[in-house]
Every structure is written in structure tokens, then in C-alpha cells.
Write a protein that holds these residues in place. Structure first.
Motif, PDB file in Angstrom:
ATOM      1  N   THR A 244       0.728  -1.268   0.049  1.00  0.00           N
ATOM      2  CA  THR A 244       0.139   0.053  -0.079  1.00  0.00           C
ATOM      3  C   THR A 244       0.812   1.184   0.078  1.00  0.00           C
ATOM      4  N   LYS A 245       0.140   2.509  -0.118  1.00  0.00           N
ATOM      5  CA  LYS A 245       1.037   3.916  -0.099  1.00  0.00           C
ATOM      6  C   LYS A 245       1.606   3.869   1.164  1.00  0.00           C
ATOM      7  N   LYS A 246       1.233   3.361   2.173  1.00  0.00           N
ATOM      8  CA  LYS A 246       1.559   3.698   3.734  1.00  0.00           C
ATOM      9  C   LYS A 246       2.368   2.540   4.149  1.00  0.00           C
ATOM     10  N   GLY A 247       2.537   1.549   3.416  1.00  0.00           N
ATOM     11  CA  GLY A 247       3.462   0.098   4.082  1.00  0.00           C
ATOM     12  C   GLY A 247       3.363  -1.224   3.319  1.00  0.00           C
ATOM     13  N   THR A 248       3.288  -2.125   4.050  1.00  0.00           N
ATOM     14  CA  THR A 248       3.137  -3.503   3.618  1.00  0.00           C
ATOM     15  C   THR A 248       2.319  -4.336   4.555  1.00  0.00           C
ATOM     16  N   VAL A 249       1.364  -5.123   4.282  1.00  0.00           N
ATOM     17  CA  VAL A 249       0.707  -6.031   4.913  1.00  0.00           C
ATOM     18  C   VAL A 249       1.381  -7.390   4.797  1.00  0.00           C
ATOM     19  N   LEU A 250       1.866  -7.938   5.686  1.00  0.00           N
ATOM     20  CA  LEU A 250       2.600  -9.225   5.538  1.00  0.00           C
ATOM     21  C   LEU A 250       1.682 -10.638   6.267  1.00  0.00           C
ATOM     22  N   LEU A 251       1.774 -11.502   5.383  1.00  0.00           N
ATOM     23  CA  LEU A 251       0.756 -12.712   5.668  1.00  0.00           C
ATOM     24  C   LEU A 251       1.749 -14.162   5.556  1.00  0.00           C
ATOM     25  N   ASP A 252       1.392 -14.865   6.544  1.00  0.00           N
ATOM     26  CA  ASP A 252       2.051 -16.262   6.320  1.00  0.00           C
ATOM     27  C   ASP A 252       1.313 -17.064   5.406  1.00  0.00           C
ATOM     28  N   GLY A 253       0.664 -16.819   4.719  1.00  0.00           N
ATOM     29  CA  GLY A 253      -0.353 -17.605   3.659  1.00  0.00           C
ATOM     30  C   GLY A 253      -1.256 -16.847   3.196  1.00  0.00           C
ATOM     31  N   SER A 256      -4.541 -19.911   3.864  1.00  0.00           N
ATOM     32  CA  SER A 256      -5.009 -20.069   5.241  1.00  0.00           C
ATOM     33  C   SER A 256      -4.189 -19.218   6.038  1.00  0.00           C
ATOM     34  N   VAL A 257      -4.727 -18.288   6.665  1.00  0.00           N
ATOM     35  CA  VAL A 257      -4.108 -17.274   7.329  1.00  0.00           C
ATOM     36  C   VAL A 257      -3.946 -17.269   8.882  1.00  0.00           C
ATOM     37  N   SER A 258      -2.707 -17.371   9.299  1.00  0.00           N
ATOM     38  CA  SER A 258      -2.926 -17.299  11.032  1.00  0.00           C
ATOM     39  C   SER A 258      -1.789 -16.478  11.795  1.00  0.00           C
ATOM     40  N   ASP A 259      -1.373 -15.461  10.739  1.00  0.00           N
ATOM     41  CA  ASP A 259      -0.446 -14.607  11.044  1.00  0.00           C
ATOM     42  C   ASP A 259      -0.579 -13.174  10.023  1.00  0.00           C
ATOM     43  N   ILE A 260      -0.730 -12.100  10.669  1.00  0.00           N
ATOM     44  CA  ILE A 260      -0.790 -10.815   9.697  1.00  0.00           C
ATOM     45  C   ILE A 260      -0.092  -9.741  10.565  1.00  0.00           C
ATOM     46  N   LYS A 261       0.950  -9.251   9.987  1.00  0.00           N
ATOM     47  CA  LYS A 261       1.557  -7.893  10.427  1.00  0.00           C
ATOM     48  C   LYS A 261       1.435  -6.846   9.472  1.00  0.00           C
ATOM     49  N   ILE A 262       1.715  -5.660   9.823  1.00  0.00           N
ATOM     50  CA  ILE A 262       1.927  -4.507   9.211  1.00  0.00           C
ATOM     51  C   ILE A 262       3.041  -3.795   9.204  1.00  0.00           C
ATOM     52  N   TRP A 263       3.808  -3.283   8.283  1.00  0.00           N
ATOM     53  CA  TRP A 263       4.983  -2.538   8.261  1.00  0.00           C
ATOM     54  C   TRP A 263       4.613  -1.415   7.864  1.00  0.00           C
ATOM     55  N   LYS A 264       4.822  -0.335   8.864  1.00  0.00           N
ATOM     56  CA  LYS A 264       4.328   1.092   8.697  1.00  0.00           C
ATOM     57  C   LYS A 264       5.579   1.930   8.236  1.00  0.00           C
ATOM     58  N   ARG A 265       5.385   2.390   6.915  1.00  0.00           N
ATOM     59  CA  ARG A 265       6.756   2.841   6.503  1.00  0.00           C
ATOM     60  C   ARG A 265       7.071   4.150   7.212  1.00  0.00           C
ATOM     61  N   ASP A 266       6.285   5.096   7.588  1.00  0.00           N
ATOM     62  CA  ASP A 266       6.766   6.401   8.213  1.00  0.00           C
ATOM     63  C   ASP A 266       7.245   6.262   9.465  1.00  0.00           C
TER      64      ASP A 266
END
Length: 339
Positions: A244-253, A256-266
Motif C-alpha cells: 500500500t502507499k503507507k506500508g506492507t501487509v505481511l501474511l504467513d499464507g 490459510s492465514v494465521s499471522d498478519i503483520k503491518i509494516w508502517k513505512r513512516d
């Protein structure tokens, strides 16, 4: 309590049977298997002394003791078995891929509507609550700048191909291959998160049986692309990412999703949105399907079903286009071209 009939006794049938029992919404009253001993074993684990066992498909579908059937047979058999089930008055839950091509799908959706029944493709990832959390993070589509999805899992059947055999999942006759079997999760995820793409490309490596062993899917949207890597002849441990324009959504898959993280660029920080172990991966879809069928035909349920049906149509039209673009033709395409 929904009375459930099960076609097949393989591992995915066992997973769904377990999920159905856990939900408290189903009772398994009939099992179809080519081998009586596997049907007996299956019914002892998931059914009861009253569960009826069958080896003949037509006798099974005509059995009045169940209202809903779960079909998880080889891919190319789904159409004929689903058609017979609908003709016999059964709601149908059919494991992905529901059909071999869009012509089969259109016929079955029309037949289900004519019979006032539900015909549902069991594609687990879009029904998971964890997946819905991703949707809530992507509330402004114009903020998305791209995505990379990967699902590569070495098939337990591939060694048979290397030995000169042709198992169902790697057979054109049975509508197999990486795109059909695993790529469908990636296509559904893209449709659910970003909507219908403008177009798509599929570049694949075929194996000796003629199906795709690995491939790259590129889905083009007005302002970004979704790149997908799929395969059944190797394992990948790459994360899935949404940019995204603000960062990255990271998923383990994405299947089937069991882990979600957000990298906030600023802020240059990573925030954990979700970290939870999954139980039975089919539990949530089984519960949703039970609600739909139990509450049929309430306006809310009908609306949800219509949305799911539209999404299934888009998914299979896209899969068909990608597959044909890659030069992969199933015998089922010729058989259903007159539908």
C-alpha cells in the motif's frame, strides 16, 4: 440438525466430516465409498450405527435419509455427481475446484436455482475469519499498489509421476494441475480483496503428464498488479504481501492465514495484527454453509449466497482463461462444450 451425506473417504473428506461434527450443525447419515471397509471405518469415526453405507452412486443420491451432500472426489467427476445430487433434491457442497470449466458451472447453478437448492463451492480461505481481517485492512482500494501471493506445496502424489504413473491430481483426464488445485486459492483471494481484474496471464511449466507443475499468474488491475506463484512439485516458504502507499501487509499464507503483520513505512515499525494457531481449516466454512442451508431462504442468507455464486463464476471464468492461455485443455472441456 442437517443430515449430511459424504462422497468419498479420503483425507479431505475426513477433515470436512470432523469440521461438520465440531460445528454441532450436522449429523453424518450416509457415506459413499468404492470400498466397504473404508466406509465402515469412516462411519465408525464420524457417523453412528445408523449411518448408511453405499458403494453405488445412484443408490446413494436417491437415499432420502440426507438433505446435504459433500462431494470431494477427483475433479472431473464433480460435475456429474453434483448434477445427480441436485436432480435428487440435495443441497450440494462440492470441494474446490467445483467444476472443470465455466460451462459446467453455469449448468449447475441454473439447475440448483430451478430446484430451489444451494450449490456451493467449498473454498475455505475466503470463509475464514482471519481472512476477513485482511479485508478490513484493505478498506481503501486506491491505497493498494500491488501484491505478491505464493502457494507452493510439494504433492504427496508427485513421486508417482516420477515413477511413470499418472495420479488424478496430475492428470488432464481428471482436470488436475497446479492452477486448478492450488492456484484457485490465490485467484479467490485476489477477487475477494481487490475485485475482478482487467485481465490476467499464466506462464507455467508443464510436467510429463501434460498438466502444469508450477506457474506464475499475473493479474492486472487499473493501478497495480497481483503476482502469484503456484506449484505442486516444490515447497515455498515465502510470505504473502500486499503493498500500500503507507506500508506492507505481511501474511504467513493466503490459502490459510494465521499471522498478519503491518509494516508502517513512516514509523518504520511492524505491528502484529493477528497471531493465532488454526484448528481444523474447514471448520469456518462448514459453519457458514450450515447457517445458509438452515436459514434458507432468508433475505440475508440469499444475498450472501448470491454474492458467493457471483464470485465463483468470476473465479472459474478467470481460471479457464488462464488455463487455456497456457495451452492446457481438459477432456471435460470438450464434453461440456454443448451445455
Amino acid at each position: 440438525m442437517l443430515r449430511l451425506g459424504i462422497v468419498g473417504t479420503g483425507w479431505i473428506n475426513r477433515e470436512f466430516a470432523d469440521a461438520a461434527i465440531q460445528s454441532g450443525k450436522y449429523e453424518i447419515t450416509a457415506v459413499l465409498s468404492r470400498k466397504r471397509e473404508t466406509a465402515v471405518s469412516f462411519s465408525k469415526e464420524f457417523g453412528s450405527s445408523q449411518t448408511k453405507l453405499f458403494s453405488d452412486l445412484h443408490e446413494f443420491m436417491r437415499e432420502p435419509g440426507f438433505d446435504v451432500v459433500y462431494i470431494a472426489s477427483p475433479n472431473s467427476l464433480h460435475f456429474a455427481q453434483s448434477k445427480l445430487a441436485l436432480e435428487c433434491g440435495k443441497h450440494v457442497l462440492v470441494e474446490k475446484p467445483a467444476v472443470s470449466n465455466p460451462m459446467e458451472l453455469a449448468h449447475l447453478i441454473s439447475l440448483a436455482a430451478e430446484k430451489n437448492l444451494y450449490y456451493i463451492e467449498a473454498i475455505r480461505n475466503v470463509y475464514e475469519k482471519n481472512f476477513q481481517k485482511i479485508k478490513k485492512l484493505i478498506v481503501e482500494p486506491e491505497e493498494v499498489t500491488g501484491a505478491n501471493f505464493t502457494y507452493m506445496k510439494y504433492s504427496s502424489r508427485y513421486h508417482l509421476v516420477l515413477e511413470g504413473q499418472e495420479p488424478n491430481v496430475f492428470s488432464l483426464q481428471y482436470s488436475g494441475g497446479a492452477l486448478t488445485d492450488l492456484g484457485i486459492y490465490l485467484v479467490y483471494a485476489a477477487l475477494e480483496l481487490f475485485g475482478k481484474p482487467l485481465d490476467g496471464t499464466y506462464i507455467c511449466d508443464k510436467i510429463v503428464t501434460g498438466v502444469d507443475g508450477t506457474g506464475i499468474i499475473i493479474l492486472n488491475y487499473p493501478a497495480f498488479r497481483v503476482c502469484c506463484q503456484v506449484g505442486k512439485v516444490g515447497d515455498s516458504f515465502l510470505p504473502c504481501e500486499i503493498y500500500t502507499k503507507k506500508g506492507t501487509v505481511l501474511l504467513d499464507g493466503i490459502q490459510s492465514v494465521s499471522d498478519i503483520k503491518i509494516w508502517k513505512r513512516d514509523a518504520k515499525t511492524t505491528e502484529t495484527v493477528l497471531s493465532s494457531a488454526l484448528g481444523n481449516p474447514l471448520a469456518e466454512e462448514a459453519a457458514v454453509f450450515a447457517q445458509w442451508i438452515s436459514e434458507f431462504p432468508s433475505p440475508q442468507v440469499c444475498s450472501e449466497y448470491q454474492y458467493a455464486t457471483l464470485r465463483t463464476k468470476m473465479a472459474h471464468e478467470l481460471l479457464f482463461q488462464l488455463r487455456r492461455q497456457a495451452g492446457i485443455s481438459f477432456p471435460a472441456d470438450r464434453l461440456t462444450s454443448v451445455l
